[in-house]
Design an enzyme around this catalytic site. Sequence first.
Site, PDB file in Angstrom:
ATOM      1  N   GLU A  55     -10.992   0.462  -3.930  1.00 23.31           N
ATOM      2  CA  GLU A  55     -10.409   0.678  -2.965  1.00 23.31           C
ATOM      3  C   GLU A  55      -9.168   1.590  -3.194  1.00 23.31           C
ATOM      4  O   GLU A  55      -9.130   1.723  -4.439  1.00 23.31           O
ATOM      5  CB  GLU A  55      -9.912  -0.389  -1.785  1.00 23.31           C
ATOM      6  CG  GLU A  55      -9.089  -1.384  -2.733  1.00 23.31           C
ATOM      7  CD  GLU A  55      -8.929  -2.640  -1.948  1.00 23.31           C
ATOM      8  OE1 GLU A  55      -9.700  -2.866  -0.991  1.00 23.31           O
ATOM      9  OE2 GLU A  55      -8.000  -3.462  -2.521  1.00 23.31           O
ATOM     10  N   ASP A  91       0.648  -1.037  -0.109  1.00 21.49           N
ATOM     11  CA  ASP A  91      -0.119   0.075   0.068  1.00 21.49           C
ATOM     12  C   ASP A  91       0.873   1.113  -0.149  1.00 21.49           C
ATOM     13  O   ASP A  91       0.749   2.229   0.785  1.00 21.49           O
ATOM     14  CB  ASP A  91      -1.097  -0.054   1.301  1.00 21.49           C
ATOM     15  CG  ASP A  91      -1.651  -1.385   1.407  1.00 21.49           C
ATOM     16  OD1 ASP A  91      -1.979  -1.783   0.193  1.00 21.49           O
ATOM     17  OD2 ASP A  91      -2.054  -1.654   2.442  1.00 21.49           O
TER      18      ASP A  91
END
Length: 503
Positions: free
Chosen positions: A178, A21
């Site tokens: 997302e 991420d």
Amino acid sequence: MPAQSQPARPTNPVISGFHPDPSVCRVGDDYYLACSSFEYFPGVPLFHSRDLVHWRQIGNVLDRPEQLRLPVSMPSSGGIYAPTLRHHDGRFWLIVTNAREGGGNLIVTATDPAGPWSDPIPAPGVPGIDPDLAWDEDGTCWCTVAGVSQVRIDPSTGETYGTPRALWSGGPGAKAPEAPHLYRIGDYWYLLIAEGGTERGHGVSIARGRTPTGPFEPCPANPVLTHRGTDHPVQNTGHADLVQAPDGSWWMVFLGVRPRGGTPGWHVLGRETFLAPVTWEQGWPVVGQVTSDLSELPWPLSPAPAEERRDDFGLGELGPAWISVRDRPAELFTSEERPGWLTLRARGGSLDEPDAVFAGRRQQDLTCRARTLVDPSDGRGGLAVRLDERHHYAIEASGTDVRVIARVGSLRTVLAERSVPAGPLVLALTVTEPPPPHGPCTGPDVVSLGIEQPDGTFTEFAALDGRYLSTEVAGGFTGRVIGVYATAGTVHFDWFDYEPLGG
Ligand code: 6LW
């Protein structure tokens, strides 16, 4: 303390090991990048680079207990998810989710990204994971989250205004929209998202609009990045962020994995951070090849940070690459008891416990070796490779007894137990490729655990299939961490070293 181990050649992944991420920003000639950290403390590793290729860890954003409390009731792969790092108005801003009961989104700021970072500002009105911050021309700040929805926020107080509004949820039928990031680039606002889930179907899509609140028009070429259904050695590519270099060129950082072995393939290092070039065609980004060789960048590369393999535990404080499970109380991890040694005091009787006393670093290389000199005369502890509480291999010593323990799911077994002469000894493990022949059932690697004799030779106690310490077996969002631990009494470690084996 050792610098983060980095490849000598400019290669992808640019930050290897469990560093998912990625969120990146540039200030002048300096790039900064932050990653998720889940159940580990300290949280949110922060890296610096001058060339986007060689990254050095300069700290952890959440490095004080007052900033981050991760209770034992929180399962592994809970905790700290998916930060966004931005620089605005002379400060660094980081928004991140603490995915635990009673957690939620929080914001921290700093003038120096190496720290200290502020205490967290809770943002209870932000509805979900993967928060992003973007400021428009008049200084209004927008927080966009997975789903994808958006709410106006004052990041200095965490207060939100109005109800969150749905923006765009990616391609038709794609699951898990997302990881949104919102940017003003030229005449448009771009909304970059991940979709398809963080497994083999992962991808990156983009939409654009004239205002930060939309409406957004999807890119006709979506997904702009995915390796789904390909035989590319880097899979699960997604969760991306964009950054512009001083020369005007654009780059994408994103997560990917390197599955190995037969079918279905196992990845053991977690989700790693990769880099790819981005060009623009008709106002849409085109992501270039994800290559393993990054020597052809349009600027001179800075030298790779020195690889210091050995940690002598001399300076009294563990360096930024060292992480522990949920917390790291100073009284249980100390170098005051025996100067030049790291002393661990046990809490919990095994690595199966959610509060085991463990300090390690991410496994960053497909093949590697780790060793530690341990004095087990006052307790029991050793060297472990850990995926989570339910998946780990370890070699441990207690007095003159040395044994290998494997925990895989609900199974826990002692694989080998032998007597050794009293006194400090070197515990060692290697991670190597499986021996041929390779077939559909071959695992990703072999973890061999044993002791090093005083003459330097390795005596193997057990060799184990590495697939059981992979994400495909264990589940979750993390990767392997290799380190030292104590499960009874007090255990002293003189040094720890980690080195890639190459090949
Ligand atoms: C993260 C989500 C994701 O919140 O995985 O790959 C989740 N993307 O965006 C945990 O890292």
